[in-house]
Structure formats: C-alpha cells, structure tokens
Write an enzyme that holds these catalytic residues in place. Structure first.
Site, short mmCIF file in Angstrom:
data_model
loop_
_atom_site.label_atom_id
_atom_site.label_comp_id
_atom_site.label_asym_id
_atom_site.label_seq_id
_atom_site.Cartn_x
_atom_site.Cartn_y
_atom_site.Cartn_z
N HIS A 37 0.87 -1.33 0.13
CA HIS A 37 -0.05 0.01 -0.02
C HIS A 37 0.70 1.42 0.08
O HIS A 37 0.46 2.28 -0.67
CB HIS A 37 -0.86 -0.08 1.32
CG HIS A 37 -1.84 1.15 1.45
ND1 HIS A 37 -3.16 1.34 0.56
CD2 HIS A 37 -1.76 2.19 2.00
CE1 HIS A 37 -3.73 2.32 0.56
NE2 HIS A 37 -3.10 2.94 1.49
N HIS B 192 -10.03 2.81 0.26
CA HIS B 192 -10.01 2.41 1.65
C HIS B 192 -10.75 1.25 1.55
O HIS B 192 -11.87 1.04 2.15
CB HIS B 192 -10.42 3.36 2.46
CG HIS B 192 -9.52 3.80 3.51
ND1 HIS B 192 -10.01 3.78 5.04
CD2 HIS B 192 -8.33 3.74 3.67
CE1 HIS B 192 -9.23 3.99 5.89
NE2 HIS B 192 -7.87 3.94 5.12
#
EC number: 6.3.5.3
Length: 750
Positions: free
Chosen positions: A54, A103
């Site tokens: 990420h 998200h």
C-alpha cells in the site's frame, strides 16, 4: 526492556516477528543488510509499514513509470506525481489539486469507519498541498444487491462517506455505484477530494532547513489503525486469519474540520514551511517521507508524542494510523506564532524533533536511540518487484464467447419490457437512495451534482471560473480487454466532463486489482496501465497522481480489474454549463457519434442474461477528442441546452435519464437502416445526445458538418409526459420513474 540500536547490534540472533508484520524473508534480510545489523523493533515496524504494498507500490512502480514517460505536454500541470496530490493551473491565478485514494479492505472489516476515514485521509492529502478542500466524490463497488453481506457493508459505507463529508461541510458532487459478484467480500471504496488555492499558496511536503522544528499536531495517537496499511491493504482476505478490526482507524470529522481551518490559517500566516498528513503508516511515513524529500536528516524524541493510550510501545506509536493528525516543519523564529495559532483552534501540539544535516532519521525514546536509518531506504528505496505476468489461458475463450447468439428483443413490447427491466437493474437504477444521504450543495458553490454527468463547482464568483470532475470505470470491459477497458474508463470520464461544457485537462486514477502474485492479475494490471498511459497521451491529459490498491480478492477469487479514472476540466464561466436533462418542449434531439452492434460487456448482456464475454466496445480517442470539442464549443456558444453522454445501457437509458431529470417527455424515431435494438441499447463509445433550440439548429449542424462528425436528428422534446419511441412503444414518465427509482429504496428501506 526497550530494544535500542545499541542492543540490536549486540543481539543479532534475537528472533523478530517480521512475517507477522507482512515482510517476506528476503525483505527482512535486505533490511539487515541495509543496517548492517538486525533492526530494532521500532525500525522493523517502520520498514514493515513503509515497505508494504500500500505504501511502497513495490509491485506497481515498474509499470507506473509509464505515466511519466508518456506524459503529454501540459501547460496546466504545476505539480505532478510524487507529492500528496497533483496540482493544475485553471487560470486567473487559481490552482486546483485533486486526487483519488482507496480504503477498500478497511471498509469491508468496519464499513462505517473504513469509509469515513477514507474520506478523511484524502481530504488531508489535499489540505497538505496548501489548498482548501471544496468537494468530495466517491466511487463504490459492492457484491450483488441481494446478497446478505452487501446489506451489511453498503449502508455502513454510505453512512460513513456521508457522515464524514457532511460533518466537514464538504459537498459530495458525484461518483458511481456498481454491483457485481466479484466484489462480494471485497468492496471498493475510492474517495476523491478537490481543493483550491492560489498559485503562490502551493506547499510541498519537504523537511528542509537544518534546525527547523518538527511539530506533531491534531488528534492524539491511539491504538486504532496500528499497521493498517500493511495488515489490511497488502494481502488478500482469509477467513482463517484473526480479526483485523483493530487495524481499522476511527475518525472524528469535527476534529478534522478544526484541523482544516487551523492548517489554512498556518499557511496564510506563513509560519509553516511544510505540512505532511499522517495517513497510511502514520509517524513512520510522515517522518521518513519529510526527511527523504528534504535535506535528508531528522531527529525525533518519540516520547513527546501525545498519546490517547499510554500503554503503546514505541513500535506501535510509529505504526499507529490514528486519524486527524498532521506533521509540520517550522522555523525556530516562527514557532511561537505557530503554537499561538494551534492554541487558538484548541489543537493539541507537540514539538517532537528537528531537521538535521546528518542524512539520518534518528528517533529516541526517553534518551535511548531506537531508530537510526537512512530515510530514503525507508520511504523511497524499498523493494521494487518485476512480478511475472502473462496473458491468462482463459482470455481467448472469454473473448470468443461473444453475446451475438443471445436472444434479442425485436417487437415493440419486447423492447419496452427490456428497457423497463434495465432501468430497474441494480447498476442502472437510480442511486438517489445513496446520494440523498450526501449534502451536495453545502458551501453554495455546487453548480451541478449527481445525477448529472459530472460535478461542477464555481471557483471564482467574480469571473464564474469553475471546474468539472467525473469518475468512471467499467470492470467488465476491463475483464474482456484490460488495455481497452482502461481507455474506455478514461474516455467516459473525459466525455462526461465535456458534456457539461468543461475542457478536460488532467487525470487522477484509482487502480484496484487482485493479487500481484498472480501472473494473470499482473497482466491485467500491466495492460491497464499501458492503456491508460497511451490514452492520456492521446487525449493530452496528464496523470497528476492517484492510488494503487492490490490484493483485492478473497481466496483465489479476484475482483474485476477495476481502473477508476477521474478527469478534471475547466469552465471559463459556470453560467454556461450544460446540464443533463431535457427542459424545453420543441427542442430538437441530436445523436452525435456512430452506433455499432457492440454488446460485449454491456449492461444488457449482463442484466438480462448474466453474460460476460466477447470484446468491449471499440475505442476511438481521436473521435472522443473531437466530440469533446463540439460539446465544449456548443456549450460556450449557447447552441445546446442539454447534453448527456451515452455509456452503460446505451441510448435508451440516456434518453430516460434526460427525460426524468425534469419530468418532460420526448418523441424519438429510429433512423432508417438500423436495428431498433442496436439503436437503443448498443454501448458504442464517443457518443452523446444533445437538445438543440430550433433557433440554433442550423449553426449546430454546421459545426458538426464542418468537423465531419456524425450527427443525426432523432427526436424532439415535448410536454406529453411520455417517452414515445415512434412505431415501437410508449412509456409514461411516471412508469419510467417508478422502474428507475424504486430498486435501491425498496431493497434497503425494507
């Protein structure tokens, strides 16, 4: 006993939980090689989150370089990739910054907080550039509408997006919602924010100036979100693993609102050199990135960090992703003024360190050194993988499974029934049940918002200067052909912006794919990047930044390859924007572009037959550019009063949406030589419908003819209260509205 650098050097064989933190064996060994010793526990925590997929983009960097290598020349681009968000010039001294972030996994684990903190994080990215956030958008994907888990996840996600944005006082002006079985247990929550500033107010997140103070301000650091970036976003879901709920952050939008105003006053007072938001990887990210982007050295006293939970270890403090926190770099002479402003806003503040010239990031804990690293090795020189990728064996058979043999409606009654069923299908049904939970008009500068093709904002009241933004992405198209699918997402967002009358100038992207360890997924990813980079080059719209989200799969089941593309355009005067809906009876309806028999990946094939196969619609970027110029010029010259792009569901759905916007009717005829089914439901690209005042019809058609762009007069707007497909069928506006608007409300209100 605290694991210090001195102790680490003396105990090289002490076991460490590197695998539990998401590191591979070779990555852990590389850290040891870099440090010439084992890492301390705090260093291990820092490397683990910063080297996560990420944060480091270790599997995607080699492909993302194409956005820079193929970037078109753009006079508008002021800040490109590599900062918190890209910045473009929109004229009159104004700059706009915008970016999309994902998200996804947090929103599955804890839907409300996962989505809410996704909004909060992207807002802080925009704020860190020196801009005032002025609007948000969201691009959402869920499993089947009737699935139990969709009923758990969707209401929470929508409440989180709306609750956080509404509390901040930011209008939510657009986005999309798509349902597909591949997103079951792996929803996509991509949030976009746009901010505005003057050119001289642009700030970059660099820690420069030896002796400058490092200040942490905002909410206190707690145990929520510890390791969220590495734990949640860098692996696939597996029901056999322990709960990941502690890794989800908890948001406080009221704290964020105060933080926004505080930061903007700090910028205006010129008392801060740089501000970095604390999002993924928390203090680990903010310290290492600020130091790496600046003079390369920083000293931090970690015990000075204000805590909500005093039991946190140094490593946990480093990894915590508690929300509503910022890190500033302040000169000593401005420190008192800085602290006075944070005190005025009642924002807790701690001076935790200073910029140095050592080239090292050194972090102490009560006088003992627990981190001593080169910040570049943490923030920028992490692993870079050239993952193997290969076109999957099943791609040929998927493309060969064309929808040509599916039974097609032919009579008027069959076409009518098909239209009503499509209007009520989850992907084409009205999303008002969702968007009505968002405030679209707060701040008073929203000119167009859902369900319009793009959101439009007024930026400058004196001149009428404004911007339009749209997000789009079709995972079914990309599954059939990821190169073409990415370009189709770009083309649709580009076209949606142009239908409002805005000139598209820049792109942000959210790239959501399955596991990079699967060569088929990596092929999809590589092809999508190649397609998007080539498409942006052809359209002259540079990628200013964005987000990559991998490991979006449950077990061996990956999501559809989903490239979300956001396009930003500029309007010289928002008073001349073009809305979507028909208004004036007697206006002439024109269809722009060529209609072909293209149903691969279409809503008709999927909603009516659960079929996915064949090839997606063809892409003609030169035609898209030509169409955009026609739409922009026609809007500017007052030649059209309404415009709507043709995409999912084809012409029939676009006509219904244009009719329903203001409740008027339309009479439409099928041109000679085309199958009515193809005419109504084909998803051929580079097409739009426009409503032209009769007084401007000659000028409008002359413009199209001069550009040799296909255009057909296909109908007229009338006040008859029905959509009349002459010689085929008629549907009252009320029946269209019931079919279109009841699906989501009846599902979730029940």
């Amino acid at each position: 006993m605290i694991d210090t650098v001195e102790l680490a050097a003396k105990t090289p064989d002490q076991p460490q939980p590197w695998d539990e933190l998401g590191l591979k064996a070779d990555e852990y060994q590389r850290i040891r090689d870099i440090l010439a010793r084992r890492p301390t526990n705090a260093e291990l925590a820092m490397y683990s989150v910063m080297w996560s997929e990420h944060c480091s983009y270790k599997s995607s960097k080699v492909h993302l370089r194409q956005f820079g290598e193929k970037a078109p020349q753009s006079d508008a681009l002021l800040v490109g990739m590599g900062q918190n968000a890209g910045v473009v010039d929109i004229g009159h001294g104004y700059a706009v910054t915008f970016k999309i972030e994902s998200h996804n996994h947090p929103s599955y684990v804890e839907p409300y907080q996962g989505a809410a903190t996704g909004v909060g994080g992207i807002v802080r990215d925009i704020l860190a550039m020196g801009a005032r956030p002025v609007a948000v958008m969201d691009s959402l994907r869920f499993g089947p509408l009737d699935a139990d888990d969709t009923h758990r996840v969707l209401p929470g996600v929508v409440a989180g997006v709306g609750g956080y944005g509404n509390c901040l006082g930011l209008p939510n002006i657009g986005g999309e919602v798509v349902f597909d079985p591949s997103y079951a247990a792996n929803p996509l929550v991509n949030a976009l924010c746009v901010g505005v500033m003057k050119h001289e107010d642009i700030h970059l997140a660099n820690a420069t100036g030896v002796g400058n103070k490092v200040v942490l301000f905002g909410a206190r650091t707690g145990g929520d979100g510890i390791g969220g970036a590495s734990i949640l976003a860098s692996e696939s879901f597996d029901d056999s693993k322990p709960s990941k709920r502690p890794a989800v952050q908890v948001g406080d939008p009221f704290m964020e609102k105060v933080l926004i105003e505080c930061c903007l006053e700090l910028f205006e007072a010129r008392v801060v050199e740089a501000i970095q938001d604390l999002g993924a990887a928390g203090i680990s990210c903010a310290t290492s990135e600020l130091a790496s982007n600046g003079d390369g050295g920083m000293y931090v006293q970690l015990e000075k960090v204000l805590l909500r939970d005093p039991s946190l270890t140094p490593g946990e403090i480093m990894m915590s992703e508690s929300q509503e926190r910022m890190m500033g770099v302040v000169t000593p002479e401005n420190l008192d003024a800085f602290l006075a402003i944070t005190a005025k806003w009642d924002v807790e503040t701690a001076v935790i360190g200073e910029v140095t010239g050592t080239g090292r990031l050194i972090i102490d804990w009560h006088g003992e050194t627990i981190v001593d690293v080169d910040p570049r090795t943490v923030a920028h020189d992490g692993p870079v993988y050239e993952r193997p990728f290969a076109r999957p064996d099943w791609q040929d058979s998927l493309q060969a499974d064309r929808p040509d043999e599916l039974p097609r409606p032919s009579t008027g009654d069959e076409l009518r029934g098909t239209l009503l069923r499509l209007l009520a299908s989850p992907n084409l049904a009205s999303k008002a049940w969702i968007t009505d939970q968002y405030d679209r008009y707060v701040l008073g500068n929203t000119v167009l918002a859902q369900p319009e093709d793009a959101g439009v904002l007024r930026i400058d009241e004196a001149t009428g200067l404004g911007v339009a933004i749209a997000t789009d992405g079709n995972g079914r198209y990309a599954k059939l052909d990821p190169y073409t699918g990415a370009q189709l997402a770009l083309a649709e967002a580009y076209r949606n912006v142009a239908t409002t009358g805005a000139t598209p100038i820049a792109v942000t992207d959210g790239l959501n794919f399955g596991s990079p360890e699967d060569p088929a997924v990596m092929w999809q990813f590589a092809e999508a990047i190649r397609g998007l980079a080539d498409g942006c080059q052809a359209l002259g719209t540079p990628v200013t930044g964005g987000n990559v989200s991998l490991y979006n799969q449950t077990g061996d089941t990956a999501i559809l390859p989903t490239a979300i593309v956001g396009v930003l355009g500029v309007l010289d005067d928002v008073a001349r924007r073009t809305p979507q809906g028909f208004r004036e009876s007697g206006q002439v309806i024109y269809l722009l572009g060529e209609t072909r028999d293209e149903f691969g990946g279409s809503e008709w094939a999927w909603a009516e037959h659960q079929h996915l196969g064949g090839l997606p619609p063809s892409v003609d970027l030169a035609a898209e550019r030509e169409l955009a110029e026609i739409l922009v010029n026609a809007s500017r010259d007052g030649l059209i009063d309404a415009a709507h792009d043709l995409s999912d569901g084809g012409l029939a759905v676009a006509l219904v949406e244009s009719v329903l916007r203001h409740g008027v009717g339309a009479r439409v005829w099928v041109p000679d030589g085309i199958d009515p089914f193809v005419f109504l439901f084909s998803e051929s690209q580079a097409r739009a419908i426009v409503a032209v005042p009769r007084s401007e019809e000659v000028r409008f058609t002359d413009m199209c003819s001069a550009r040799r762009y296909p255009h057909q007069r296909i109908g007229v707007v009338d006040d008859g209260g029905e959509l009349d497909l002459q010689g085929l069928f008629t549907v009252p506006v009320g029946e269209l509205r019931t079919a279109h608007e009841s699906t989501l409300s009846s599902t979730f209100e029940a």
